[in-house]
Every structure is written in structure tokens, then in C-alpha cells.
Design a protein around this motif. Structure first.
Motif, PDB file in Angstrom:
ATOM      1  N   PHE A  45      70.584  61.161  37.313  1.00 23.43           N
ATOM      2  CA  PHE A  45      69.508  61.509  38.242  1.00 23.43           C
ATOM      3  C   PHE A  45      68.834  60.257  38.800  1.00 23.43           C
ATOM      4  O   PHE A  45      68.570  60.162  40.005  1.00 23.43           O
ATOM      5  N   LEU A 106      69.074  71.396  33.673  1.00 21.74           N
ATOM      6  CA  LEU A 106      68.098  71.385  34.759  1.00 21.74           C
ATOM      7  C   LEU A 106      68.342  70.215  35.702  1.00 21.74           C
ATOM      8  O   LEU A 106      68.360  70.381  36.934  1.00 21.74           O
ATOM      9  N   LEU A 107      68.543  69.021  35.149  1.00 22.78           N
ATOM     10  CA  LEU A 107      68.792  67.843  35.975  1.00 22.78           C
ATOM     11  C   LEU A 107      70.117  67.962  36.721  1.00 22.78           C
ATOM     12  O   LEU A 107      70.235  67.537  37.872  1.00 22.78           O
ATOM     13  N   TYR A 108      71.089  68.535  36.065  1.00 26.96           N
ATOM     14  CA  TYR A 108      72.396  68.751  36.704  1.00 26.96           C
ATOM     15  C   TYR A 108      72.240  69.653  37.922  1.00 26.96           C
ATOM     16  O   TYR A 108      72.780  69.382  39.004  1.00 26.96           O
ATOM     17  N   GLY A 109      71.468  70.754  37.749  1.00 25.52           N
ATOM     18  CA  GLY A 109      71.256  71.675  38.854  1.00 25.52           C
ATOM     19  C   GLY A 109      70.428  71.069  39.969  1.00 25.52           C
ATOM     20  O   GLY A 109      70.730  71.248  41.153  1.00 25.52           O
ATOM     21  N   ILE A 110      69.364  70.350  39.611  1.00 26.64           N
ATOM     22  CA  ILE A 110      68.502  69.728  40.621  1.00 26.64           C
ATOM     23  C   ILE A 110      69.281  68.698  41.430  1.00 26.64           C
ATOM     24  O   ILE A 110      69.171  68.638  42.664  1.00 26.64           O
ATOM     25  N   THR A 111      70.081  67.888  40.744  1.00 29.68           N
ATOM     26  CA  THR A 111      70.861  66.858  41.434  1.00 29.68           C
ATOM     27  C   THR A 111      71.843  67.487  42.416  1.00 29.68           C
ATOM     28  O   THR A 111      71.982  67.035  43.555  1.00 29.68           O
ATOM     29  N   THR A 113      71.559  70.311  43.854  1.00 27.37           N
ATOM     30  CA  THR A 113      70.835  70.978  44.927  1.00 27.37           C
ATOM     31  C   THR A 113      70.299  69.983  45.948  1.00 27.37           C
ATOM     32  O   THR A 113      70.397  70.204  47.161  1.00 27.37           O
ATOM     33  N   ILE A 114      69.740  68.880  45.478  1.00 33.53           N
ATOM     34  CA  ILE A 114      69.160  67.887  46.391  1.00 33.53           C
ATOM     35  C   ILE A 114      70.241  67.120  47.137  1.00 33.53           C
ATOM     36  O   ILE A 114      70.145  66.917  48.356  1.00 33.53           O
TER      37      ILE A 114
END
Length: 220
Positions: A45, A106-111, A113-114
Motif C-alpha cells: 500500500f 482490507l488493504l488488498y481491497g482498497i489498493t 479499488t483505488i
């Protein structure tokens, strides 16, 4: 012989990245007793944040590096400690491990997505093509920087644990938390510092390894 030396240098450089990564992970584990399974995701991230500042927004690479490692990584660590870890004080170790696994996802999903993964992103080298000859082996400036970072991190941690009050307190908490608290050591502050060091080391490792591996959720 030169081929052997070349592979040896590559191994040392790669090992230096893992040494930087392991340093932060070990500091966090020793000071808190929590094995952070989200450690790799944190590095990923922060590497993406570095790419965004430098390549995405065109900021100076050194300024971007300083912002990510000296500002964003500590703030991120403090956020994780206060929102996730501190409320779990007194919980079982299994619960804390599951929380770190949740943070990883969570970080995997956020990364993902962004930063759209259908778009190819590369973190370029600072000194692309520049080399220096050492014992008839050409070393890139990036490899020398990686080696220097490993030495710098090891030296900084040695100085912290041997010659600073906070470092001595961290060692005391690891050896005997109850006795350390009786001498005035603040376990909450020590734990927070350990998380900050861990996140900074994770970010540095992610940034160092990204130019050689590429930037993808399947790789980083």
C-alpha cells in the motif's frame, strides 16, 4: 568467477531488501507479541502511495519518499494502533492475529479499488542505466542504494536499542513487561513506536522491491 560474483551481489542485494523488511516485522513482534500478517500488504500500500505521489502527481521523488516514510507510514501505524489494536488490549492472541489478517484483506481491497489493476504501473529506478564497477562487477546505483538502506536501518535500530531511553524501554518490555511497567515504562507508547518502526520498514522494503518486480497485486 565473475559470474559467481555477479550472482553473489544479486543475492546480497535481494537479501538486503528482506533484511529491511524483517527488521520492522521483528521489532513489532518483539515489542507487542503480535505477528503482523498484514505486514506485506502495508508495504504494498505504501509503495502504491509512493508511486501516486511521484508518478501519478509528478512530485519530486525524494520529497515523495520522505512524505511516505516519515509522515504517512507513522500516521497509518498510529491509526491502526488506536482503531484496531488498542481496543483489543487483553484479547487473545488468536483474535489479534485474525485482526491483522483482516487488515491484510482490507488493504488488498482498497489498493485494488483505488489503483485499477488493468492499468500497468511501474516504479522506475532513480538512476536508470547508471553503473559503477566494483571488482569487475557492474553494480547499479539502485543496488548500492539498497545495500546502503539495509546498513542504515540496521545501524539505526542498533543505536535505538543500545543508546536511547526508548530503545532500552522496548528491550525491557520484551524481557519482563510487568517489571518494566513498575520502572515507569509506558507500554502503550512503546507499542506505538514499534508499530511505527514496522510500518516505516515495510514501506521502505516495498519501495525498494517494486522497481525490480513491477507493481501488481499478484506480485507485491
Amino acid at each position: 568467477m565473475s559470474e559467481f560474483v555477479q550472482y553473489l551481489v544479486i543475492g546480497i542485494v535481494t537479501g538486503s531488501i528482506y533484511a529491511v523488511s524483517a527488521s520492522g516485522l521483528v521489532v513489532t513482534y518483539n515489542a507487542t507479541g503480535i505477528f503482523n500478517f498484514a505486514y506485506g500488504a502495508v508495504g504494498m500500500f505504501l509503495a502504491y502511495l509512493y508511486w501516486q505521489l511521484w508518478q501519478g502527481w509528478g512530485w519530486n521523488p525524494i520529497l515523495s519518499l520522505a512524505i511516505v516514510l516519515l509522515i504517512l507510514a507513522p500516521l497509518f501505524a498510529i491509526l491502526v494502533v488506536r482503531v484496531l489494536m488498542r481496543p483489543l488490549h487483553g484479547s487473545t492472541l488468536n483474535t489479534m492475529i485474525v485482526v491483522t489478517l483482516g487488515l491484510f484483506l482490507l488493504l488488498y481491497g482498497i489498493t485494488g479499488t483505488i489503483w485499477n489493476q488493468s492499468i500497468t504501473r511501474n516504479l522506475p529506478e532513480w538512476f536508470a542505466g547508471d553503473q559503477v564497477d566494483v571488482f569487475n562487477v557492474n553494480l547499479t546505483y539502485e543496488q548500492l542504494i539498497t545495500l546502503g538502506c539495509a546498513v542504515l536501518v540496521a545501524t539505526a535500530l542498533w543505536f535505538l536499542f543500545r543508546h536511547t531511553r526508548m530503545g532500552v524501554s522496548m528491550r525491557a518490555v520484551v524481557d519482563d513487561p510487568a517489571l518494566a511497567s513498575m520502572t515507569g515504562a509506558r507500554s502503550g507508547r512503546i507499542s506505538g513506536l514499534a508499530w511505527i518502526i514496522g510500518f516505516m520498514a515495510a514501506g521502505l522494503a516495498g519501495i525498494l522491491i517494486a522497481p525490480g518486480t513491477g507493481m501488481s497485486l499478484q506480485i507485491l
